[in-house]
Design a protein around this motif. Sequence first.
Motif, short mmCIF file in Angstrom:
data_model
loop_
_atom_site.label_atom_id
_atom_site.label_comp_id
_atom_site.label_asym_id
_atom_site.label_seq_id
_atom_site.Cartn_x
_atom_site.Cartn_y
_atom_site.Cartn_z
N ASN A 2 6.62 55.13 78.90
CA ASN A 2 6.58 53.89 78.13
C ASN A 2 8.00 53.40 77.86
O ASN A 2 8.94 54.18 77.78
N GLU A 3 8.11 52.07 77.67
CA GLU A 3 9.40 51.50 77.29
C GLU A 3 9.72 51.88 75.86
O GLU A 3 8.83 52.11 75.05
N GLN A 4 11.01 51.90 75.54
CA GLN A 4 11.41 52.20 74.18
C GLN A 4 11.25 50.96 73.32
O GLN A 4 11.31 49.84 73.80
N GLU A 5 11.07 51.16 72.03
CA GLU A 5 10.85 50.06 71.08
C GLU A 5 11.99 49.05 71.08
O GLU A 5 11.78 47.88 70.84
N GLU A 6 13.22 49.50 71.33
CA GLU A 6 14.38 48.62 71.24
C GLU A 6 14.50 47.67 72.43
O GLU A 6 15.40 46.85 72.47
N THR A 7 13.62 47.77 73.41
CA THR A 7 13.70 46.93 74.59
C THR A 7 13.66 45.45 74.19
O THR A 7 12.90 45.06 73.33
N GLU A 8 14.54 44.68 74.83
CA GLU A 8 14.60 43.25 74.53
C GLU A 8 13.28 42.57 74.85
O GLU A 8 12.55 42.98 75.72
N ARG A 9 13.01 41.50 74.13
CA ARG A 9 11.82 40.69 74.40
C ARG A 9 12.07 39.87 75.66
O ARG A 9 13.18 39.77 76.14
N GLY A 10 11.05 39.23 76.15
CA GLY A 10 11.19 38.42 77.35
C GLY A 10 10.68 39.17 78.56
O GLY A 10 10.09 40.24 78.46
N GLY A 11 10.89 38.58 79.73
CA GLY A 11 10.37 39.14 80.96
C GLY A 11 11.01 40.46 81.35
O GLY A 11 12.05 40.85 80.84
N TYR A 12 10.35 41.12 82.29
CA TYR A 12 10.82 42.41 82.80
C TYR A 12 11.66 42.16 84.05
O TYR A 12 11.16 41.65 85.05
N LEU A 65 21.49 31.69 84.44
CA LEU A 65 20.11 31.44 84.86
C LEU A 65 19.25 32.68 84.67
O LEU A 65 18.11 32.58 84.21
N LYS A 66 19.80 33.84 84.97
CA LYS A 66 19.06 35.10 84.77
C LYS A 66 18.65 35.23 83.30
O LYS A 66 17.51 35.56 82.99
N LYS A 67 19.58 34.95 82.41
CA LYS A 67 19.29 35.05 80.98
C LYS A 67 18.23 34.02 80.57
O LYS A 67 17.30 34.34 79.83
N CYS A 68 18.37 32.80 81.04
CA CYS A 68 17.40 31.74 80.71
C CYS A 68 16.01 32.08 81.22
O CYS A 68 15.02 31.87 80.51
N VAL A 69 15.93 32.60 82.43
CA VAL A 69 14.62 33.00 82.99
C VAL A 69 14.02 34.10 82.13
O VAL A 69 12.87 34.01 81.70
N GLY A 70 14.79 35.13 81.86
CA GLY A 70 14.29 36.27 81.07
C GLY A 70 13.79 35.87 79.70
O GLY A 70 12.78 36.39 79.23
N GLU A 71 14.48 34.92 79.07
CA GLU A 71 14.09 34.48 77.73
C GLU A 71 12.93 33.48 77.75
O GLU A 71 12.27 33.29 76.75
N SER A 72 12.68 32.85 78.90
CA SER A 72 11.68 31.79 78.98
C SER A 72 10.32 32.26 79.47
O SER A 72 9.35 31.52 79.37
N ILE A 73 10.24 33.46 80.00
CA ILE A 73 8.96 33.96 80.48
C ILE A 73 8.40 34.99 79.51
O ILE A 73 9.12 35.47 78.63
N ARG A 74 7.12 35.29 79.67
CA ARG A 74 6.46 36.21 78.75
C ARG A 74 6.87 37.66 79.03
O ARG A 74 7.34 38.00 80.11
N TYR A 75 6.63 38.47 78.05
CA TYR A 75 6.93 39.90 78.09
C TYR A 75 6.27 40.57 79.30
O TYR A 75 6.81 41.49 79.89
N SER A 76 5.10 40.09 79.70
CA SER A 76 4.35 40.70 80.80
C SER A 76 4.74 40.15 82.17
O SER A 76 4.27 40.66 83.19
N ASP A 77 5.60 39.14 82.23
CA ASP A 77 6.02 38.57 83.50
C ASP A 77 7.22 39.34 84.05
O ASP A 77 7.96 39.97 83.30
N ILE A 78 7.41 39.25 85.35
CA ILE A 78 8.41 40.07 86.04
C ILE A 78 9.32 39.15 86.84
O ILE A 78 8.86 38.18 87.44
N TYR A 79 10.62 39.47 86.87
CA TYR A 79 11.55 38.67 87.67
C TYR A 79 12.61 39.53 88.30
O TYR A 79 12.88 40.66 87.87
N THR A 80 13.22 38.99 89.36
CA THR A 80 14.25 39.71 90.09
C THR A 80 15.24 38.73 90.69
O THR A 80 14.93 37.55 90.87
N SER A 81 16.40 39.23 90.99
CA SER A 81 17.41 38.45 91.69
C SER A 81 17.06 38.48 93.18
O SER A 81 16.74 39.53 93.73
#
Length: 130
Positions: A2-12, A65-81
Motif C-alpha cells: 500500500n501507499e504511505q499516508e503522506e503520498t501527495e494527492r493527485g494522479g499517480y 506541465l507534469k505538475k499541472c497534470v498531476g494536480e488536475s487529475i483524480r487520485y485514481s488516474d495514472i500519467y507518465t512522461s
Amino acid sequence: MNEQEETERGGYFCSYPVFKGIYQASIRIMKRTRVPVYLMLCTLEDEEGRQVQSETKMNKYSRQLKKCVGESIRYSDIYTSYGKVQFLIMLIGIKREDCEIVKKRINRQFAKKNPRVAEKYHVNSIVCEL
C-alpha cells in the motif's frame, strides 16, 4: 504494498514501462467490467503550434506541465512522461465528455503559469467495442 499516508494527492505518476503494463491490465479488466478508460495525450507546443526548441524552455515547461497534470487529475488516474514534451494520461471510470473537463482543468492551471505557451491535446478512447 500500500501507499504511505503522506503520498501527495493527485494522479499517480509512473515510468512509461509501468504505465504500459497498467494499460494492458486495464484493457483486460475493462473487457470484463466495462468500466470506461480513456487515454489522453498532452503535447506541449509553442503559440504557433511548433515544438518548443529551446532545451531550457522545454525542461521548464515540461516540469510545469507534469505538475499541472498531476494536480488536475483524480487520485485514481495514472500519467507518465512520453518523450520530452508529451504526457500520457489514463482516465478511468469517466464519460467521454469528462475528458474535455480534464483538458480544460489542465489548460487553466498551465495557462496561469505560462501565458505564452499553448498545449494541444488529443483524446482517444481505449474502450473496446464489445
